[in-house]
Design an enzyme around this catalytic site. Sequence first.
Site, short mmCIF file in Angstrom:
data_model
loop_
_atom_site.label_atom_id
_atom_site.label_comp_id
_atom_site.label_asym_id
_atom_site.label_seq_id
_atom_site.Cartn_x
_atom_site.Cartn_y
_atom_site.Cartn_z
N TYR A 126 1.02 -1.07 -0.09
CA TYR A 126 0.15 -0.10 0.03
C TYR A 126 0.84 1.25 -0.19
O TYR A 126 2.12 1.04 0.36
CB TYR A 126 -0.93 0.13 1.19
CG TYR A 126 -0.30 0.36 2.43
CD1 TYR A 126 -0.14 1.66 3.01
CD2 TYR A 126 0.17 -0.49 3.16
CE1 TYR A 126 0.28 1.95 4.02
CE2 TYR A 126 0.72 -0.34 4.66
CZ TYR A 126 0.91 0.95 5.04
OH TYR A 126 1.31 1.17 6.16
N CYS A 127 0.21 2.31 -0.30
CA CYS A 127 1.01 3.75 -0.30
C CYS A 127 -0.01 4.90 0.03
O CYS A 127 -0.82 4.26 1.06
CB CYS A 127 1.54 4.07 -1.82
SG CYS A 127 0.15 3.85 -3.00
N ARG A 128 0.05 5.85 -0.24
CA ARG A 128 -0.93 7.01 -0.04
C ARG A 128 -2.41 6.90 -0.55
O ARG A 128 -3.24 6.72 0.02
CB ARG A 128 -0.26 8.15 -0.16
CG ARG A 128 -1.24 9.52 0.23
CD ARG A 128 -0.57 10.89 0.28
NE ARG A 128 -0.46 11.08 -1.28
CZ ARG A 128 -1.82 12.03 -1.60
NH1 ARG A 128 -2.70 12.29 -0.97
NH2 ARG A 128 -1.78 12.12 -2.90
N GLY A 188 -2.65 4.42 -3.71
CA GLY A 188 -3.07 3.28 -4.43
C GLY A 188 -1.94 2.90 -5.61
O GLY A 188 -1.59 1.69 -5.57
N SER A 230 -5.44 2.04 0.68
CA SER A 230 -4.18 2.88 1.15
C SER A 230 -4.44 3.62 2.27
O SER A 230 -5.51 3.42 3.06
CB SER A 230 -3.38 3.43 -0.07
OG SER A 230 -2.87 2.31 -0.97
#
Length: 124
Positions: free
Chosen positions: A80-82, A84, A107
């Site tokens: 995951y990130c901020r 997607g 995310s």
Amino acid sequence: MVEKIKAISTEEVKNLIDSDSDNYILIDVRENEELENGMIPTAKNIPMGEIAKAFKKDEEDFEPEYGFITPSKDKTIIFYCRTGPRGEYAAKIALNAGFDAQVYEGSILEWSKIDSNVKMYGES
């Protein structure tokens, strides 16, 4: 050609965390300066810029650099990130390296709605 990356929901991630399962590893691919806004519980960090080289490292080089043991290929890795896209790209890299990779598309954007320890940032 890479197959489509399986996406999982906030509920599925929460259930995995709550189950205390050791069949997955959650990897946050945000850069170090982004982590001050909080991470999803149980997550480890490998910045996106290092993902490709990280999955090529030997075990003895991986752990000192990232603070956890090299993910085994029998565990599901959830990225995951901020918001997607970086998480999906990281999952494609891991999938190409032979790992069972998935993406938490929600995310941090979605997780911050259910966890007061995680703050959304960078909103316009």
